[in-house]
Design a protein around this motif. Structure first.
Motif, PDB file in Angstrom:
ATOM      1  N   ARG A   4     -12.289  78.665 -57.883  1.00 18.54           N
ATOM      2  CA  ARG A   4     -11.420  77.394 -57.494  1.00 18.54           C
ATOM      3  C   ARG A   4     -10.196  77.775 -56.996  1.00 18.54           C
ATOM      4  O   ARG A   4      -9.213  78.192 -58.008  1.00 18.54           O
ATOM      5  CB  ARG A   4     -11.432  76.380 -58.620  1.00 18.54           C
ATOM      6  N   ALA A   5      -9.732  77.749 -55.799  1.00 19.58           N
ATOM      7  CA  ALA A   5      -8.381  77.851 -55.412  1.00 19.58           C
ATOM      8  C   ALA A   5      -7.659  76.888 -55.816  1.00 19.58           C
ATOM      9  O   ALA A   5      -7.949  75.788 -56.020  1.00 19.58           O
ATOM     10  CB  ALA A   5      -8.290  78.197 -53.838  1.00 19.58           C
ATOM     11  N   GLY A   6      -6.276  77.286 -55.727  1.00 21.81           N
ATOM     12  CA  GLY A   6      -5.068  76.351 -56.129  1.00 21.81           C
ATOM     13  C   GLY A   6      -5.018  75.853 -57.453  1.00 21.81           C
ATOM     14  O   GLY A   6      -5.618  76.285 -58.438  1.00 21.81           O
ATOM     15  N   VAL A   7      -4.008  75.220 -57.996  1.00 29.57           N
ATOM     16  CA  VAL A   7      -3.851  74.743 -59.237  1.00 29.57           C
ATOM     17  C   VAL A   7      -4.713  73.638 -59.682  1.00 29.57           C
ATOM     18  O   VAL A   7      -4.987  72.943 -58.838  1.00 29.57           O
ATOM     19  CB  VAL A   7      -2.474  74.193 -59.297  1.00 29.57           C
ATOM     20  N   GLU A   8      -4.950  73.356 -60.894  1.00 27.25           N
ATOM     21  CA  GLU A   8      -5.391  72.127 -61.277  1.00 27.25           C
ATOM     22  C   GLU A   8      -5.056  70.712 -60.992  1.00 27.25           C
ATOM     23  O   GLU A   8      -3.638  70.897 -60.905  1.00 27.25           O
ATOM     24  CB  GLU A   8      -5.750  72.398 -62.783  1.00 27.25           C
ATOM     25  N   PRO A   9      -5.559  69.647 -60.814  1.00 29.31           N
ATOM     26  CA  PRO A   9      -5.120  68.579 -60.404  1.00 29.31           C
ATOM     27  C   PRO A   9      -4.051  68.104 -61.697  1.00 29.31           C
ATOM     28  O   PRO A   9      -4.608  68.176 -62.918  1.00 29.31           O
ATOM     29  CB  PRO A   9      -6.276  67.515 -60.287  1.00 29.31           C
ATOM     30  N   ASN A  10      -3.194  67.287 -61.289  1.00 29.44           N
ATOM     31  CA  ASN A  10      -2.482  66.851 -62.470  1.00 29.44           C
ATOM     32  C   ASN A  10      -3.158  65.557 -62.949  1.00 29.44           C
ATOM     33  O   ASN A  10      -3.952  64.822 -62.424  1.00 29.44           O
ATOM     34  CB  ASN A  10      -1.084  65.954 -61.624  1.00 29.44           C
ATOM     35  N   GLN A  11      -3.103  65.606 -64.446  1.00 32.85           N
ATOM     36  CA  GLN A  11      -3.893  64.901 -65.464  1.00 32.85           C
ATOM     37  C   GLN A  11      -3.651  63.322 -65.076  1.00 32.85           C
ATOM     38  O   GLN A  11      -4.509  62.361 -65.567  1.00 32.85           O
ATOM     39  CB  GLN A  11      -3.914  65.218 -66.623  1.00 32.85           C
ATOM     40  N   ASP A  12      -2.712  63.011 -64.571  1.00 35.06           N
ATOM     41  CA  ASP A  12      -2.479  61.580 -64.444  1.00 35.06           C
ATOM     42  C   ASP A  12      -2.811  60.855 -63.007  1.00 35.06           C
ATOM     43  O   ASP A  12      -2.968  59.584 -62.782  1.00 35.06           O
ATOM     44  CB  ASP A  12      -0.963  61.326 -64.666  1.00 35.06           C
ATOM     45  N   LEU A  13      -3.354  61.625 -62.299  1.00 35.86           N
ATOM     46  CA  LEU A  13      -4.179  61.243 -61.311  1.00 35.86           C
ATOM     47  C   LEU A  13      -5.559  60.398 -61.545  1.00 35.86           C
ATOM     48  O   LEU A  13      -6.219  60.833 -62.611  1.00 35.86           O
ATOM     49  CB  LEU A  13      -4.723  62.607 -60.151  1.00 35.86           C
ATOM     50  N   GLU A  68      -9.297  59.495 -61.737  1.00 35.93           N
ATOM     51  CA  GLU A  68     -10.510  60.421 -61.868  1.00 35.93           C
ATOM     52  C   GLU A  68     -10.993  60.787 -60.333  1.00 35.93           C
ATOM     53  O   GLU A  68     -11.211  61.815 -60.250  1.00 35.93           O
ATOM     54  CB  GLU A  68     -11.466  59.649 -62.635  1.00 35.93           C
ATOM     55  N   ASP A  69     -11.277  59.659 -59.759  1.00 32.27           N
ATOM     56  CA  ASP A  69     -11.718  59.949 -58.348  1.00 32.27           C
ATOM     57  C   ASP A  69     -10.947  60.920 -57.413  1.00 32.27           C
ATOM     58  O   ASP A  69     -11.319  61.648 -56.804  1.00 32.27           O
ATOM     59  CB  ASP A  69     -12.391  58.631 -57.496  1.00 32.27           C
ATOM     60  N   ILE A  70      -9.574  60.671 -57.467  1.00 31.01           N
ATOM     61  CA  ILE A  70      -8.756  61.816 -56.796  1.00 31.01           C
ATOM     62  C   ILE A  70      -8.717  63.236 -57.406  1.00 31.01           C
ATOM     63  O   ILE A  70      -8.999  63.923 -56.746  1.00 31.01           O
ATOM     64  CB  ILE A  70      -7.294  61.277 -56.937  1.00 31.01           C
ATOM     65  N   GLN A  71      -9.081  63.124 -58.737  1.00 28.39           N
ATOM     66  CA  GLN A  71      -9.288  64.637 -59.444  1.00 28.39           C
ATOM     67  C   GLN A  71     -10.438  65.201 -58.973  1.00 28.39           C
ATOM     68  O   GLN A  71     -10.601  66.447 -58.764  1.00 28.39           O
ATOM     69  CB  GLN A  71      -9.264  64.458 -60.940  1.00 28.39           C
ATOM     70  N   ARG A  72     -11.489  64.472 -58.588  1.00 31.96           N
ATOM     71  CA  ARG A  72     -12.829  64.915 -58.268  1.00 31.96           C
ATOM     72  C   ARG A  72     -12.504  65.317 -56.961  1.00 31.96           C
ATOM     73  O   ARG A  72     -13.183  66.399 -56.434  1.00 31.96           O
ATOM     74  CB  ARG A  72     -13.874  63.552 -58.320  1.00 31.96           C
ATOM     75  N   ASP A  73     -12.161  64.783 -56.048  1.00 24.62           N
ATOM     76  CA  ASP A  73     -11.788  65.120 -54.669  1.00 24.62           C
ATOM     77  C   ASP A  73     -11.356  66.478 -54.453  1.00 24.62           C
ATOM     78  O   ASP A  73     -11.204  67.279 -54.010  1.00 24.62           O
ATOM     79  CB  ASP A  73     -11.242  63.884 -53.713  1.00 24.62           C
ATOM     80  N   PHE A  74     -10.072  66.295 -55.165  1.00 27.21           N
ATOM     81  CA  PHE A  74      -9.253  67.721 -55.467  1.00 27.21           C
ATOM     82  C   PHE A  74      -9.950  68.917 -56.054  1.00 27.21           C
ATOM     83  O   PHE A  74      -9.727  70.018 -55.387  1.00 27.21           O
ATOM     84  CB  PHE A  74      -8.085  67.163 -56.756  1.00 27.21           C
ATOM     85  N   ASN A  75     -10.827  68.635 -57.056  1.00 27.81           N
ATOM     86  CA  ASN A  75     -11.377  70.046 -57.469  1.00 27.81           C
ATOM     87  C   ASN A  75     -12.564  70.356 -56.651  1.00 27.81           C
ATOM     88  O   ASN A  75     -13.000  71.321 -56.494  1.00 27.81           O
ATOM     89  CB  ASN A  75     -12.014  69.283 -58.842  1.00 27.81           C
ATOM     90  N   GLU A  76     -13.240  69.430 -55.927  1.00 27.23           N
ATOM     91  CA  GLU A  76     -14.224  69.549 -55.017  1.00 27.23           C
ATOM     92  C   GLU A  76     -13.493  70.330 -53.730  1.00 27.23           C
ATOM     93  O   GLU A  76     -14.229  71.298 -53.138  1.00 27.23           O
ATOM     94  CB  GLU A  76     -14.836  68.355 -54.362  1.00 27.23           C
ATOM     95  N   ALA A  77     -12.184  70.046 -53.457  1.00 30.80           N
ATOM     96  CA  ALA A  77     -11.571  70.892 -52.360  1.00 30.80           C
ATOM     97  C   ALA A  77     -11.217  72.241 -52.735  1.00 30.80           C
ATOM     98  O   ALA A  77     -11.247  73.405 -51.974  1.00 30.80           O
ATOM     99  CB  ALA A  77     -10.397  70.055 -51.970  1.00 30.80           C
TER     100      ALA A  77
END
Length: 277
Positions: free
Chosen positions: A129-138, A140-149
């Protein structure tokens, strides 16, 4: 409790501590070489693969009288059935290995104990998984898109960038904007305190890469650099507009009630004074 963005160190065969590709914790990683023993038993010439039903059937059988041994073997079969990688003990010298496996390595996370598999310097499992992990205050569905990217950015940079633009649109909505017009949303966020530096970065991405493309759709001009920039921008916006105010609010609410009442009274008088001018 105060929250902060976790430091991220890319997994690498040159490090003994990095962000675990399983749990994300920045911690010690224990490395192992691999060896092979040829499957040559008369009864087992194929890989030993179990499923859950076989473990249940074994546990229900009466072939082994020792209850502890049976329970231990059934537990091992169930663990095998999950398909996860794990270590199991072996008595030293009980069996010889036939081969060294070169250029294949395993790292084990100190935090979650899970194994990662490497061929030469490349992570095979779990998927990188490239890039940093998503900010935990995002949300849940934004974090899901972020992690899929993060999962697909090396295989499809345009697909990853499309997901991140969609995540950016959703973030604008989480911050109270319409999410329909990124240009108008940026202007509104600047009015709410968004840093001009972040605003300029967003406008660069918007104008160069996606001014006429709807969020969540493919832009043929998107490249890896654009995708990586979007990872960072989403987290920085979340940190400034979500996490930082949250931490300040938590600190403010820790003040004694009498002190907070005095502050609110002072503010009310200042507003009243300003309205009279």
């Amino acid at each position: 409790m105060m929250t902060a963005m976790r430091k991220h160190v890319e997994p690498s065969t040159k490090e003994t501590a990095f962000s675990c590709p399983h749990c994300g914790a920045l911690t010690t990683q224990h490395w192992s070489n691999l060896f092979a023993k040829r499957i040559s038993s008369d009864n087992h010439r194929l890989p030993m693969i179990f499923d859950e039903s076989e473990a249940s059937d074994f546990e229900a059988s009466s072939g082994i009288e020792d209850g502890e041994v049976k329970a231990s073997m059934a537990s091992y079969m169930r663990k095998m059935a999950t398909g996860d990688l794990f270590y199991s003990g072996r008595k030293q010298g009980s069996e010889y290995v036939d081969f060294d496996i070169n250029n294949l390595f395993v790292s084990q996370c100190y935090n979650c104990q899970k194994l990662a598999v490497w061929r030469h310097a490349h992570l095979l499992y779990p998927p990188a998984r490239a890039g940093v992990e998503p900010n935990q205050d995002l949300a849940e569905d934004i974090q899901r898109d972020f992690n899929e990217a993060r999962l697909i950015v090396d295989q499809s940079t345009r697909g990853a960038a499309a997901l991140l633009r969609l995540a950016l649109q959703k973030l604008c909505m989480q911050l109270g904007e319409s999410g329909k017009d990124i240009n108008a949303d940026i202007a509104s966020l600047v009015g709410k305190g968004l840093s001009p530096v972040i605003q300029q970065s967003l406008d660069v991405v918007r104008v160069i890469g996606n001014e006429s493309v709807h969020p969540g759709t493919i832009d043929l001009r998107d490249d890896r650099a654009t995708a990586l920039e979007l990872f960072g921008l989403i987290n920085v916006i979340a940190e400034q507009m979500l996490s930082h105010p949250k931490r300040v609010k938590e600190l403010y609410e820790r003040l004694p009630e009498r002190k907070r009442e005095g502050i609110e009274l002072r503010n009310a008088k200042a507003i009243e004074k300003a309205q009279k001018k």
